[in-house]
Scaffold this motif. Structure first.
Motif, PDB file in Angstrom:
ATOM      1  N   ASN A 203       0.830  -1.201   0.000  1.00 42.51           N
ATOM      2  CA  ASN A 203       0.000   0.000   0.000  1.00 42.51           C
ATOM      3  C   ASN A 203       0.867   1.254   0.000  1.00 42.51           C
ATOM      4  O   ASN A 203       0.569   2.226  -0.705  1.00 42.51           O
ATOM      5  CB  ASN A 203      -0.926  -0.017   1.217  1.00 42.51           C
ATOM      6  N   LEU A 204       1.940   1.220   0.773  1.00 42.56           N
ATOM      7  CA  LEU A 204       2.849   2.363   0.806  1.00 42.56           C
ATOM      8  C   LEU A 204       3.478   2.581  -0.564  1.00 42.56           C
ATOM      9  O   LEU A 204       3.557   3.704  -1.063  1.00 42.56           O
ATOM     10  CB  LEU A 204       3.930   2.157   1.864  1.00 42.56           C
ATOM     11  N   LEU A 205       3.924   1.492  -1.195  1.00 45.62           N
ATOM     12  CA  LEU A 205       4.525   1.600  -2.516  1.00 45.62           C
ATOM     13  C   LEU A 205       3.531   2.166  -3.525  1.00 45.62           C
ATOM     14  O   LEU A 205       3.876   3.030  -4.346  1.00 45.62           O
ATOM     15  CB  LEU A 205       5.021   0.234  -2.980  1.00 45.62           C
ATOM     16  N   ALA A 206       2.288   1.695  -3.469  1.00 44.01           N
ATOM     17  CA  ALA A 206       1.260   2.198  -4.388  1.00 44.01           C
ATOM     18  C   ALA A 206       1.043   3.690  -4.189  1.00 44.01           C
ATOM     19  O   ALA A 206       0.881   4.446  -5.160  1.00 44.01           O
ATOM     20  CB  ALA A 206      -0.046   1.439  -4.169  1.00 44.01           C
ATOM     21  N   ASN A 207       1.057   4.146  -2.945  1.00 46.22           N
ATOM     22  CA  ASN A 207       0.886   5.564  -2.667  1.00 46.22           C
ATOM     23  C   ASN A 207       2.085   6.374  -3.148  1.00 46.22           C
ATOM     24  O   ASN A 207       1.922   7.495  -3.651  1.00 46.22           O
ATOM     25  CB  ASN A 207       0.665   5.784  -1.169  1.00 46.22           C
ATOM     26  N   VAL A 208       3.288   5.824  -3.011  1.00 47.57           N
ATOM     27  CA  VAL A 208       4.487   6.507  -3.494  1.00 47.57           C
ATOM     28  C   VAL A 208       4.456   6.634  -5.019  1.00 47.57           C
ATOM     29  O   VAL A 208       4.742   7.700  -5.584  1.00 47.57           O
ATOM     30  CB  VAL A 208       5.758   5.750  -3.059  1.00 47.57           C
TER      31      VAL A 208
ATOM     32  N   TYR B 254       2.337  -0.581 -14.432  1.00 51.48           N
ATOM     33  CA  TYR B 254       1.952  -1.930 -14.021  1.00 51.48           C
ATOM     34  C   TYR B 254       2.506  -2.254 -12.639  1.00 51.48           C
ATOM     35  O   TYR B 254       3.612  -1.825 -12.281  1.00 51.48           O
ATOM     36  CB  TYR B 254       2.500  -2.964 -14.993  1.00 51.48           C
ATOM     37  N   LEU B 255       1.759  -3.023 -11.891  1.00 56.95           N
ATOM     38  CA  LEU B 255       2.269  -3.565 -10.638  1.00 56.95           C
ATOM     39  C   LEU B 255       3.494  -4.420 -10.911  1.00 56.95           C
ATOM     40  O   LEU B 255       3.627  -5.032 -11.979  1.00 56.95           O
ATOM     41  CB  LEU B 255       1.191  -4.409  -9.953  1.00 56.95           C
TER      42      LEU B 255
ATOM     43  N   TYR C 222      -0.721   0.589 -10.189  1.00 61.35           N
ATOM     44  CA  TYR C 222      -0.554   0.945  -8.780  1.00 61.35           C
ATOM     45  C   TYR C 222      -1.768   1.715  -8.262  1.00 61.35           C
ATOM     46  O   TYR C 222      -2.149   1.569  -7.098  1.00 61.35           O
ATOM     47  CB  TYR C 222       0.723   1.765  -8.589  1.00 61.35           C
ATOM     48  N   ALA C 223      -2.389   2.508  -9.137  1.00 61.30           N
ATOM     49  CA  ALA C 223      -3.599   3.229  -8.722  1.00 61.30           C
ATOM     50  C   ALA C 223      -4.706   2.246  -8.374  1.00 61.30           C
ATOM     51  O   ALA C 223      -5.438   2.439  -7.396  1.00 61.30           O
ATOM     52  CB  ALA C 223      -4.050   4.173  -9.835  1.00 61.30           C
ATOM     53  N   TRP C 224      -4.843   1.174  -9.193  1.00 59.81           N
ATOM     54  CA  TRP C 224      -5.875   0.166  -8.906  1.00 59.81           C
ATOM     55  C   TRP C 224      -5.611  -0.495  -7.558  1.00 59.81           C
ATOM     56  O   TRP C 224      -6.537  -0.687  -6.756  1.00 59.81           O
ATOM     57  CB  TRP C 224      -5.908  -0.895 -10.008  1.00 59.81           C
ATOM     58  N   LEU C 225      -4.334  -0.856  -7.277  1.00 62.70           N
ATOM     59  CA  LEU C 225      -4.013  -1.514  -6.011  1.00 62.70           C
ATOM     60  C   LEU C 225      -4.308  -0.597  -4.831  1.00 62.70           C
ATOM     61  O   LEU C 225      -4.903  -1.028  -3.830  1.00 62.70           O
ATOM     62  CB  LEU C 225      -2.542  -1.929  -5.988  1.00 62.70           C
ATOM     63  N   LYS C 226      -3.914   0.659  -4.951  1.00 56.76           N
ATOM     64  CA  LYS C 226      -4.193   1.622  -3.879  1.00 56.76           C
ATOM     65  C   LYS C 226      -5.688   1.711  -3.620  1.00 56.76           C
ATOM     66  O   LYS C 226      -6.143   1.683  -2.464  1.00 56.76           O
ATOM     67  CB  LYS C 226      -3.630   2.989  -4.277  1.00 56.76           C
ATOM     68  N   ALA C 227      -6.465   1.795  -4.691  1.00 57.60           N
ATOM     69  CA  ALA C 227      -7.922   1.906  -4.557  1.00 57.60           C
ATOM     70  C   ALA C 227      -8.525   0.629  -3.993  1.00 57.60           C
ATOM     71  O   ALA C 227      -9.463   0.676  -3.179  1.00 57.60           O
ATOM     72  CB  ALA C 227      -8.536   2.231  -5.921  1.00 57.60           C
TER      73      ALA C 227
END
Length: 368
Positions: free
Chosen positions: A222-227, A237-238, A281-286
């Motif tokens: 989650n931290l990585l996705a926010n960064v 892409y993830l 990463y936006a999808w994972l964060k969401a």
């Protein structure tokens, strides 16, 4: 500016390493006990009146099932803001009830052809939309292989419009039921928490209520996705994913039925709109934010209809903890585990598939 971004990224990556260690420790202590209400699906194969044989599955789907589906299909698009979203309606003469399907991550309407066939044969009209970023629906990024969403609020808004503008307007007075899988299960859970009076009952099949982030603890992921969002890489892409490749991989798939895998693999090869390979990463964060929201007690308390919740024993895509929280958090949940099954419970060998669907149809019939 570029140097500043690189420095910021370096600092945050160091933080990620530190937090990853903390996250790993926390992950070893956060497991939730299996709810007492969980039952194991009895794998007793009942009389096969409608279910397809795996021996000639591909031929039967192409020669018999697809023509039947086409004969009762109406499709089109509806607008959600500036976005165009694709939907299908399958309406059979004499149907006395309806089911709405909410599909999973990287999926599409055709992937539910067999499921739709069983519903039609059992007296249901069927409604299904392709979620934003999937199938023939709007893409918000140029790469059609990539799933991007800024917030699951967008999925929720789209699904509510689909229900109001397509389903309700065409359904008449038929009682409605919900069937949702994986990411579609998260979207469906949000819907039944926020909206009452639509469905008699719902089935959540291996719903994405706790994202499996693999070897990376969720906190670090989650931290990585926010960064990545912060430095403008939210549409990347993830890690470990990339553009779609024509790569046959039954063993690594989420289905345990080779016949069914072969059929849907051919569908993806034939249609570029179906060649969706991974999330951003936006999808994972969401997604992580949404699962936290769905499992707040005040939201689980809003579930007013009976829900049949399925867990796949060998699920590699969603964590069991989210399912356990929902089962414990709502008195309206009936919880069932399917031994030996992978994530896609509707794509298993017949010894699992037949009792799975028989249980679903029995559940719906109890809630007319």
């Amino acid at each position: 500016m570029l140097k500043r971004k690189k420095l910021l990224l370096s600092i945050v990556l160091v933080c990620i390493v530190i937090l990853a260690g903390v996250g790993i420790f926390l992950c070893t202590t956060k497991d939730i006990a299996v709810p007492e209400k969980r039952q194991t699906l009895e794998l007793t194969q009942t009389e096969n009146n409608i279910y397809l044989s795996e021996e000639d599955f591909v031929e039967t789907m192409k020669n018999d099932v697809e023509p039947m589906l086409e004969s009762c299909l109406t499709d089109g698009f509806f607008n959600s803001g500036e976005h165009r979203l694709y939907y299908r309606m399958y309406q059979m003469e004499g149907a006395e009830k309806s089911v709405v399907i909410s599909h999973g991550f990287t999926e599409y309407a055709d992937k539910y052809n067999e499921v739709i066939y069983y519903y039609l044969k059992s007296g249901y009209d069927v409604y299904i939309m392709e979620h934003r970023g999937h199938g023939s629906s709007t893409r918000e990024v140029e790469d059609k292989s990539l799933v991007y969403i800024s917030s699951f609020d967008e999925y929720a808004k789209d699904f509510k419009l689909f229900m109001d503008e397509v389903v309700v307007k065409n359904n008449g007075s038929k009682p409605m039921y919900l069937y949702a899988h994986s990411m579609g299960g998260a979207i469906a859970t949000r819907f039944i928490e926020d909206n009452q009076g639509y469905f008699k009952a719902a089935v959540l099949s291996a719903p994405m209520l706790d994202v499996n982030t693999g070897s990376v603890p969720e906190m670090a992921a989650n931290l990585l996705a926010n960064v990545m969002d912060l430095i403008g890489k939210e549409t990347s892409y993830l890690m470990g994913y990339g553009p779609y490749k024509e790569e046959y991989d039954f063993e690594g798939s989420s289905t345990s039925s080779k016949a069914r895998y072969d059929y849907y693999y051919s569908k993806e090869i034939e249609n570029k709109n179906y060649q969706v390979s991974g999330g951003s990463y936006a999808w994972l964060k969401a997604a992580i934010a949404e699962t936290k929201n769905l499992l707040k007690q005040e939201n689980m308390d809003k579930i007013q209809i009976p829900v049949l919740l399925f867990q796949a024993e060998k699920d590699a895509l969603v964590e069991a903890n989210g399912l356990y929280q929902l089962a414990n958090g709502s008195d309206n949940i009936q919880f069932m585990m399917v031994e030996g099954a992978k994530h896609q419970l509707w794509s298993t060998p017949n010894e699992l598939l037949i009792p799975y669907f028989d249980t679903i149809f029995d559940f719906y019939s109890q809630h007319n």
